[in-house]
Design a protein around this motif. Structure first.
Motif, PDB file in Angstrom:
ATOM      1  N   GLY A  72       0.784  -1.222   0.000  1.00 32.90           N
ATOM      2  CA  GLY A  72       0.000   0.000   0.000  1.00 32.90           C
ATOM      3  C   GLY A  72       0.818   1.274   0.000  1.00 32.90           C
ATOM      4  N   TYR A  73       1.698   1.430   0.979  1.00 35.63           N
ATOM      5  CA  TYR A  73       2.448   2.680   1.074  1.00 35.63           C
ATOM      6  C   TYR A  73       3.525   2.799   0.012  1.00 35.63           C
ATOM      7  CZ  TYR A  73       0.166   4.330   5.314  1.00 35.63           C
ATOM      8  OH  TYR A  73      -0.762   4.803   6.208  1.00 35.63           O
ATOM      9  N   GLU A  74       4.054   1.673  -0.489  1.00 33.08           N
ATOM     10  CA  GLU A  74       4.998   1.760  -1.607  1.00 33.08           C
ATOM     11  C   GLU A  74       4.310   2.345  -2.836  1.00 33.08           C
ATOM     12  OE1 GLU A  74       6.360  -2.280  -1.864  1.00 33.08           O
ATOM     13  OE2 GLU A  74       8.284  -1.766  -0.977  1.00 33.08           O
ATOM     14  N   PHE A  75       3.068   1.950  -3.057  1.00 35.74           N
ATOM     15  CA  PHE A  75       2.297   2.527  -4.156  1.00 35.74           C
ATOM     16  C   PHE A  75       2.036   4.008  -3.892  1.00 35.74           C
ATOM     17  CE2 PHE A  75      -1.568   3.678  -6.375  1.00 35.74           C
ATOM     18  CZ  PHE A  75      -1.429   3.087  -7.619  1.00 35.74           C
ATOM     19  N   PHE A  76       1.666   4.328  -2.666  1.00 34.70           N
ATOM     20  CA  PHE A  76       1.317   5.701  -2.316  1.00 34.70           C
ATOM     21  C   PHE A  76       2.481   6.664  -2.557  1.00 34.70           C
ATOM     22  CE2 PHE A  76       1.117   9.160   0.806  1.00 34.70           C
ATOM     23  CZ  PHE A  76      -0.142   9.687   0.530  1.00 34.70           C
ATOM     24  N   TYR A  77       3.710   6.228  -2.236  1.00 37.93           N
ATOM     25  CA  TYR A  77       4.867   7.128  -2.333  1.00 37.93           C
ATOM     26  C   TYR A  77       5.616   7.010  -3.654  1.00 37.93           C
ATOM     27  CZ  TYR A  77       4.380   8.262   2.618  1.00 37.93           C
ATOM     28  OH  TYR A  77       3.914   8.723   3.824  1.00 37.93           O
ATOM     29  N   HIS A  78       5.207   6.094  -4.529  1.00 40.48           N
ATOM     30  CA  HIS A  78       5.949   5.878  -5.770  1.00 40.48           C
ATOM     31  C   HIS A  78       5.839   7.104  -6.685  1.00 40.48           C
ATOM     32  CE1 HIS A  78       7.566   3.770  -9.273  1.00 40.48           C
ATOM     33  NE2 HIS A  78       7.899   2.792  -8.461  1.00 40.48           N
ATOM     34  N   ALA A  98      -5.029   0.607   6.398  1.00 43.04           N
ATOM     35  CA  ALA A  98      -4.646   2.008   6.215  1.00 43.04           C
ATOM     36  C   ALA A  98      -3.732   2.202   5.008  1.00 43.04           C
ATOM     37  CB  ALA A  98      -3.972   2.532   7.479  1.00 43.04           C
ATOM     38  N   ASP A  99      -2.751   1.306   4.830  1.00 43.79           N
ATOM     39  CA  ASP A  99      -1.803   1.411   3.728  1.00 43.79           C
ATOM     40  C   ASP A  99      -2.526   1.286   2.386  1.00 43.79           C
ATOM     41  OD1 ASP A  99      -1.176  -0.085   6.084  1.00 43.79           O
ATOM     42  OD2 ASP A  99       0.871  -0.354   5.384  1.00 43.79           O
ATOM     43  N   THR A 100      -3.426   0.320   2.306  1.00 44.62           N
ATOM     44  CA  THR A 100      -4.122   0.061   1.050  1.00 44.62           C
ATOM     45  C   THR A 100      -5.138   1.159   0.756  1.00 44.62           C
ATOM     46  OG1 THR A 100      -3.871  -2.284   1.583  1.00 44.62           O
ATOM     47  CG2 THR A 100      -5.314  -1.734  -0.250  1.00 44.62           C
ATOM     48  N   LEU A 101      -5.754   1.677   1.798  1.00 51.65           N
ATOM     49  CA  LEU A 101      -6.692   2.785   1.629  1.00 51.65           C
ATOM     50  C   LEU A 101      -5.967   4.031   1.108  1.00 51.65           C
ATOM     51  CD1 LEU A 101      -9.602   3.735   1.935  1.00 51.65           C
ATOM     52  CD2 LEU A 101      -9.139   4.201   4.347  1.00 51.65           C
ATOM     53  N   ALA A 102      -4.750   4.274   1.603  1.00 52.23           N
ATOM     54  CA  ALA A 102      -3.950   5.398   1.103  1.00 52.23           C
ATOM     55  C   ALA A 102      -3.624   5.206  -0.374  1.00 52.23           C
ATOM     56  CB  ALA A 102      -2.671   5.531   1.921  1.00 52.23           C
ATOM     57  N   ALA A 103      -3.310   3.960  -0.763  1.00 49.54           N
ATOM     58  CA  ALA A 103      -3.025   3.675  -2.173  1.00 49.54           C
ATOM     59  C   ALA A 103      -4.263   3.895  -3.035  1.00 49.54           C
ATOM     60  CB  ALA A 103      -2.531   2.234  -2.310  1.00 49.54           C
ATOM     61  N   LEU A 104      -5.422   3.490  -2.546  1.00 45.27           N
ATOM     62  CA  LEU A 104      -6.674   3.707  -3.263  1.00 45.27           C
ATOM     63  C   LEU A 104      -6.891   5.192  -3.544  1.00 45.27           C
ATOM     64  CD1 LEU A 104      -9.574   2.992  -4.266  1.00 45.27           C
ATOM     65  CD2 LEU A 104     -10.281   3.029  -1.857  1.00 45.27           C
ATOM     66  N   ARG A 105      -6.683   6.013  -2.536  1.00 49.08           N
ATOM     67  CA  ARG A 105      -6.912   7.451  -2.698  1.00 49.08           C
ATOM     68  C   ARG A 105      -5.869   8.071  -3.630  1.00 49.08           C
ATOM     69  NH1 ARG A 105      -8.462   7.920   3.743  1.00 49.08           N
ATOM     70  NH2 ARG A 105     -10.680   7.387   3.463  1.00 49.08           N
ATOM     71  N   ARG A 106      -4.634   7.585  -3.569  1.00 46.17           N
ATOM     72  CA  ARG A 106      -3.605   8.085  -4.498  1.00 46.17           C
ATOM     73  C   ARG A 106      -3.993   7.734  -5.926  1.00 46.17           C
ATOM     74  NH1 ARG A 106       2.147   7.986  -5.728  1.00 46.17           N
ATOM     75  NH2 ARG A 106       2.154   8.866  -7.836  1.00 46.17           N
ATOM     76  N   ALA A 107      -4.432   6.502  -6.145  1.00 43.95           N
ATOM     77  CA  ALA A 107      -4.812   6.072  -7.491  1.00 43.95           C
ATOM     78  C   ALA A 107      -5.947   6.924  -8.035  1.00 43.95           C
ATOM     79  CB  ALA A 107      -5.208   4.598  -7.471  1.00 43.95           C
ATOM     80  N   GLN A 108      -6.917   7.216  -7.182  1.00 46.06           N
ATOM     81  CA  GLN A 108      -8.045   8.018  -7.645  1.00 46.06           C
ATOM     82  C   GLN A 108      -7.636   9.468  -7.902  1.00 46.06           C
ATOM     83  OE1 GLN A 108     -11.042   7.049  -4.635  1.00 46.06           O
ATOM     84  NE2 GLN A 108     -11.947   5.580  -6.065  1.00 46.06           N
ATOM     85  N   ASP A 109      -6.735   9.982  -7.088  1.00 43.54           N
ATOM     86  CA  ASP A 109      -6.218  11.327  -7.327  1.00 43.54           C
ATOM     87  C   ASP A 109      -5.524  11.418  -8.684  1.00 43.54           C
ATOM     88  OD1 ASP A 109      -7.175  12.233  -4.916  1.00 43.54           O
ATOM     89  OD2 ASP A 109      -5.250  12.084  -3.869  1.00 43.54           O
ATOM     90  N   GLU A 110      -4.907  10.304  -9.097  1.00 45.98           N
ATOM     91  CA  GLU A 110      -4.185  10.286 -10.373  1.00 45.98           C
ATOM     92  C   GLU A 110      -5.095   9.922 -11.543  1.00 45.98           C
ATOM     93  OE1 GLU A 110      -1.285  11.338 -10.647  1.00 45.98           O
ATOM     94  OE2 GLU A 110      -0.375  11.210  -8.656  1.00 45.98           O
TER      95      GLU A 110
END
Length: 334
Positions: A72-78, A98-110
């Motif tokens: 999750g967080y590796e995706f978020f910070y990539h 929490a990590d995966t939820l952060a990645a979900l929100r990053r993906a949607q932001d992009e």
């Protein structure tokens, strides 16, 4: 002693059947949507990350599709995600990781299309994802994940292999239908042998876990969540090809090494590692898919996880531990 994990193991065949019955047509629609993407990211943590590893490595054997796995967080910070023409499949049993939820929100932001595979219908990921595959397991409380692992892995295979119009992929999907009944048989037939094995290894404190191809994902789950969270034993996962890069210097007489073998191309290294460990007197514990059933070897993680569940269940029991109880981790957090 009867632990909650026992009940959840026994619910695996029904969970698999119910999930496939309720979600199969929906997963076909998702596969059709993902056909348009040039890049697919698979994201998860813990057991959910292991299903991503297994699915990617299985697909790599039959497909040249561009798949990449992230925690999750590796995706978020990539910094170099391919945002255009990309889809993301996120895996979380609770839907609250929490990590995966952060990645979900990053993906949607992009602007990437998101699909979550989860087990909790009232979770945050259920509400925020573009689409959801809901596994039909009921609440799971045992920390290491049994029925949610199996159904999540099934959903990934069903969705991803449907992308491929090849005889190899179709064969995998044909045999995937057999998994609920095979699981039922394995629950009945693999308990006693692994109960005996667990008693034999109850006093050992560290285990190495090795597999190639899709079995690496299972070795990761075995070490990270089954041994360390379930049985409270130290463990380390390795790709079979990495044996000679580290473990070959540490494996010693009477050290237990669990080998997962499904006759993949990479299992040439598995068998070389088995022979080396045998010669120096290590405690080889070998799980061969062919000893349990005769279906497509890419489905080995579904098959081998059941005897391993029994091994971990009784390993914890013989150490006076509840295999579903945790010291620091909450199973489902709201």
């Amino acid at each position: 002693m009867h632990y909650k994990m026992y009940d959840e193991m026994m619910e695996q065949p029904r969970s698999l059947k119910d999930t496939m019955e309720m979600e199969k047509s929906h997963m076909k629609e998702i596969s059709e949507k993902f056909q348009e993407f040039d890049k697919i990211y698979l994201v998860g943590c813990g057991s959910s990350l292991s299903t991503c590893f297994s699915s990617k490595d299985a697909m790599n054997i039959v497909s040249n599709r561009d798949l990449e796995v992230f925690t999750g967080y590796e995706f978020f910070y990539h910094k170099k995600l391919r945002e255009k023409n990309a889809g993301v499949i996120l895996t979380s049993q609770s839907g609250e990781t929490a990590d995966t939820l952060a990645a979900l929100r990053r993906a949607q932001d992009e602007g990437m299309y998101t699909v979550s595979i989860i087990n909790e219908s009232e979770s945050t990921m259920m509400q925020e994802s573009d689409d959801v595959v809901l596994t039909r397991c009921g609440r799971e409380t045992a920390i290491l994940g049994t029925k949610t692992y199996m159904t999540q892995l099934m959903c990934l295979y069903q969705t991803l292999f449907t992308l491929e119009d090849s005889s190899e992929a179709k064969n995998v999907l044909k045999d995937l239908k057999k998994i609920p009944n095979i699981t039922q048989d394995l629950l009945k037939n693999s308990e006693e042998d692994n109960k005996t094995l667990a008693q034999q290894y109850a006093d050992y404190d560290i285990f190495y876990c090795m597999g190639s191809g899709p079995n690496y994902g299972l070795s990761y789950k075995l070490a990270m969540t089954m041994f360390m969270e379930g049985a409270l034993k130290h463990a380390c996962p390795l790709y079979s090809g990495e044996f000679r890069h580290g473990l070959i210097e540490r494996v010693e007489k009477n050290i237990p090494v669990i080998f997962l073998d499904a006759d993949y191309p990479g299992d040439e290294f598995t068998r070389k590692s088995i022979e080396f460990s045998r010669k120096i007197g290590a405690k080889n514990i070998i799980y061969k898919m062919q000893d349990y059933t005769d279906i497509n070897p890419l489905l080995a993680p579904f098959v081998l996880v059941v005897p391993l569940e029994w091994f971990i269940y009784y390993l914890a029991h013989y150490n006076n531990e509840d295999p579903g109880r945790t010291r620091h981790i909450g199973k489902v957090r709201y």
